[in-house]
Design an enzyme around this catalytic site. Sequence first.
Site, PDB file in Angstrom:
ATOM      1  N   ALA A  14       0.910  -1.040   0.164  1.00 21.13           N
ATOM      2  CA  ALA A  14      -0.011  -0.089   0.142  1.00 21.13           C
ATOM      3  C   ALA A  14       0.873   1.354  -0.020  1.00 21.13           C
ATOM      4  CB  ALA A  14      -0.966   0.038   1.228  1.00 21.13           C
ATOM      5  N   GLY A  16       4.069   3.194  -1.122  1.00 24.65           N
ATOM      6  CA  GLY A  16       5.435   3.193  -1.988  1.00 24.65           C
ATOM      7  C   GLY A  16       6.106   4.382  -1.878  1.00 24.65           C
ATOM      8  N   LEU A  17       7.405   4.370  -2.632  1.00 22.11           N
ATOM      9  CA  LEU A  17       8.175   5.448  -2.725  1.00 22.11           C
ATOM     10  C   LEU A  17       8.024   6.110  -3.998  1.00 22.11           C
ATOM     11  CD1 LEU A  17      10.623   7.095  -1.440  1.00 22.11           C
ATOM     12  CD2 LEU A  17      12.138   5.718  -2.670  1.00 22.11           C
ATOM     13  N   ASP A  43       7.553   3.943  -7.240  1.00 24.16           N
ATOM     14  CA  ASP A  43       6.826   4.602  -8.278  1.00 24.16           C
ATOM     15  C   ASP A  43       7.659   5.521  -9.268  1.00 24.16           C
ATOM     16  OD1 ASP A  43       3.898   5.343  -9.330  1.00 24.16           O
ATOM     17  OD2 ASP A  43       5.036   7.397  -9.120  1.00 24.16           O
ATOM     18  N   TYR A  48      10.382  11.478 -15.388  1.00 27.84           N
ATOM     19  CA  TYR A  48      10.910  11.764 -14.526  1.00 27.84           C
ATOM     20  C   TYR A  48      12.434  11.969 -14.462  1.00 27.84           C
ATOM     21  CZ  TYR A  48       6.609  10.786 -11.698  1.00 27.84           C
ATOM     22  OH  TYR A  48       5.143  10.656 -11.573  1.00 27.84           O
ATOM     23  N   LYS A  73       5.646   4.709 -15.988  1.00 26.86           N
ATOM     24  CA  LYS A  73       4.554   5.235 -16.633  1.00 26.86           C
ATOM     25  C   LYS A  73       4.672   5.763 -18.486  1.00 26.86           C
ATOM     26  CE  LYS A  73       3.194   7.310 -12.354  1.00 26.86           C
ATOM     27  NZ  LYS A  73       4.387   7.939 -11.567  1.00 26.86           N
ATOM     28  N   HIS A 106       0.270   7.953 -18.378  1.00 27.02           N
ATOM     29  CA  HIS A 106       0.790   8.859 -17.511  1.00 27.02           C
ATOM     30  C   HIS A 106      -0.392  10.204 -17.390  1.00 27.02           C
ATOM     31  CE1 HIS A 106       4.072  10.664 -15.392  1.00 27.02           C
ATOM     32  NE2 HIS A 106       3.189  11.218 -14.720  1.00 27.02           N
TER      33      HIS A 106
END
Length: 314
Positions: A14, A16-17, A43, A48, A73, A106
Amino acid sequence: MKYLTLHTDSKMPALGLGTWQAAKGEVGQAVSKALSIGYRHIDCAHVYGNETEIGEALTSTRVPRQELWVTSKLWNNSQRPQDVRAALVNSLKRLCLDYLDLYLIHWPVQISHMVMSPQSATDLIPWTTEHALETWGALEECVKEGLVRHIGTSNFSTKKIQILLDNGTIRPAVSQVEMHPYLQQNRMRKFCADNGIIVTGFAPLGSKHRPAHQIKEGEPSLLDHPDIIAIAEKYETTLATILLGWAMTRNTSVIPKSTNPMRLQQNLAAADIVLDEKDMTVIKGLDAGYRFLDGSHWMMEGSSYTSKNLWDGE
Ligand SMILES: NC(=O)c1ccc[n+]([C@@H]2O[C@H](COP(=O)([O-])OP(=O)(O)OC[C@H]3O[C@@H](n4cnc5c(N)ncnc54)[C@H](OP(=O)(O)O)[C@@H]3O)[C@@H](O)[C@H]2O)c1
């Protein structure tokens, strides 16, 4: 760690980073630290710009692959069906993985293939149902090929997800949307619960590190709200822990970003917090339908994207 069960019976951690705005030179250490203290869900996203360094950290961890949950994504410039597989394979190469646990579209926004960040409306392509179904079809092929185990959406309204449910052969597993006490996403939560989709909340702490042009003057802050302060005092913990614990008490997943070792630990502690009904009722009262990330950067002059057609009034 709390786990949420997906429609495939797989279990997703549940908590995440998040890795958006996690700078090169910092993100690898943050991922390694996170894994060493118990995070099992990372994630990521091509846009990014830091997947290569995350891949190095994933390569050097002792955590077995089957215990990890890695999301990435599909960026908006690779939604044409002929571009989808290559985009996914490139993320896999950067992340040094054979498969992803989850791959998300995304945004319901399309931009020209050679453009990373649109400078004008001519870089944008109008979003259509037909094109979304073609993208989804290409993602379904990637699942069949074993490149990714689950596919889903990010920043999609329930109306747009319904189109995939009605026409696709593989159901979206996760809907990732902005979610926090000022944007509680009750409609999305109900829709997803009814359709066996897990909701993941981004910007759970208010995403204060966003680029300056995305920050609105006078926007509200989550980390100094008196009600959240009072609840944090009651549980003798931090405000961030309460915000993340709130998300997990509602059976949603949450992906706070931090590269700071102390805050990584604080955020992880939220996985053990369950807020009582009284505190949940107080927080329920804070919903304001407020988006920190309102997508206005897609709405430059001449763009076909508007708040109305992006969010479908949700
Ligand atoms: N799908 C999408 O379109 C989308 C959009 C936005 C975000 N996301 C995902 O969601 C993740 C989280 O959202 P976000 O990064 O926008 O914002 P966020 O997690 O709400 O906020 C991150 C900010 O909060 C700080 N922070 C972290 N832990 C803290 C704590 N315990 N106390 C006080 N401050 C703390 C971080 O700084 P330090 O690093 O210095 O701790 C950073 O400045 C992203 O990283 C990304 O993976 C997805």
